[in-house]
Write a protein that holds these residues in place. Sequence first.
Motif, PDB file in Angstrom:
ATOM      1  N   LEU A 159       0.912  -1.112  -0.156  1.00  0.00           N
ATOM      2  CA  LEU A 159       0.020  -0.093   0.062  1.00  0.00           C
ATOM      3  C   LEU A 159       0.991   1.408   0.060  1.00  0.00           C
ATOM      4  O   LEU A 159       1.780   1.380   0.747  1.00  0.00           O
ATOM      5  CB  LEU A 159      -0.779   0.027   1.112  1.00  0.00           C
ATOM      6  N   TYR A 160       0.664   2.380  -1.043  1.00  0.00           N
ATOM      7  CA  TYR A 160       1.884   3.127  -1.157  1.00  0.00           C
ATOM      8  C   TYR A 160       0.927   4.469  -1.387  1.00  0.00           C
ATOM      9  O   TYR A 160       0.072   4.832  -2.467  1.00  0.00           O
ATOM     10  CB  TYR A 160       2.488   3.105  -2.175  1.00  0.00           C
ATOM     11  N   TRP A 161       0.972   5.589  -0.211  1.00  0.00           N
ATOM     12  CA  TRP A 161       0.017   6.437  -0.273  1.00  0.00           C
ATOM     13  C   TRP A 161       0.752   7.888  -0.550  1.00  0.00           C
ATOM     14  O   TRP A 161       2.178   7.816  -0.879  1.00  0.00           O
ATOM     15  CB  TRP A 161      -0.703   6.668   1.022  1.00  0.00           C
ATOM     16  N   ALA A 162       0.253   9.060  -0.632  1.00  0.00           N
ATOM     17  CA  ALA A 162       0.985  10.317  -0.684  1.00  0.00           C
ATOM     18  C   ALA A 162       2.196  10.400   0.178  1.00  0.00           C
ATOM     19  O   ALA A 162       1.956   9.978   1.501  1.00  0.00           O
ATOM     20  CB  ALA A 162       0.168  11.517  -0.541  1.00  0.00           C
ATOM     21  N   ASN A 163       3.217  10.881   0.022  1.00  0.00           N
ATOM     22  CA  ASN A 163       4.353  11.189   0.922  1.00  0.00           C
ATOM     23  C   ASN A 163       5.016   9.915   1.329  1.00  0.00           C
ATOM     24  O   ASN A 163       5.664   9.924   2.343  1.00  0.00           O
ATOM     25  CB  ASN A 163       4.050  12.012   2.139  1.00  0.00           C
ATOM     26  N   GLY A 164       4.948   8.828   0.390  1.00  0.00           N
ATOM     27  CA  GLY A 164       5.591   7.495   0.957  1.00  0.00           C
ATOM     28  C   GLY A 164       4.989   6.831   2.044  1.00  0.00           C
ATOM     29  O   GLY A 164       5.516   6.105   2.709  1.00  0.00           O
TER      30      GLY A 164
END
Length: 278
Positions: A159-164
């Motif tokens: 799972l990879y969201w904004a800002n890492g």
Amino acid sequence: MRAALVLLIAGFLPGSGTAKPARIVSMNVCADQLLLLLADRDKIASLSFLATDISTSMMTEEAVGLPQNHGRSEEILPLEPDLILAGEYTARPTVYLLRKLGFEVIDLPVAHSLDDIRANIRTVADAVGETARGEAMIAAFDRKLPKPEDTGYRPLAALYWANGFTSGVGTLASAVVEAAGFRNLGTEIGVRGIGQVPLETLISARPDILIVNEPVEAPAMATQKFRHPALQTAFLDQERLVLPPNLWVCGTPDIADAVAALHETRDAILSSTLANAE
């Protein structure tokens, strides 16, 4: 006369089902959605101001036309609600005041698991006098979920969201991924709750699938890592799944659809892996 009095009293007994709240206010976007699903529309006096925000709610269309509030007491008191739904972190001064004034306020905890979703559905259903409707919703929720399997191999999802950022132990997103038959990278590297994962760690882990949020239209530094050449190269031939960010905000029955969709992707990955091994 006596029979009529008995019926009148019975109508106000807990569980009798005849004295349902008629002026319900929700101060929380997650409570908004469960309320829209479980209560009759004409019983809803107000929803939170996020009810029509597509970035946080999956039920924006259903919320259109209903009054909204910003969790302020001066907005809620004139409505004279007989039931108020809040979140465990929602406008605590307002919640404190409303309780001091004698209003019934129910705090819904943040859902961190599928069991939490079931529990919150039951809480809201019982509160609005729609217990049977709530149980039917839970049954439908469970029917959509894939049956647990022991395949001996669980693909790795990142799972990879904004800002890492990523989601790890104790998060709803991780529970969804694991219910669909994946291992979660965030959990495996020891992330508790939400935490950042270095790009090098993400790439070296070689996950079978990368799950990201839908990109926002406006450019932002927070999403620049999605365009990093190393990331683009590493996942050129890898499975990538883009999901709407509002899917993970609240624990609603829509989560079952996300689990089912991820499970289909997991089956495709397994089939591809087996085919390549032959």
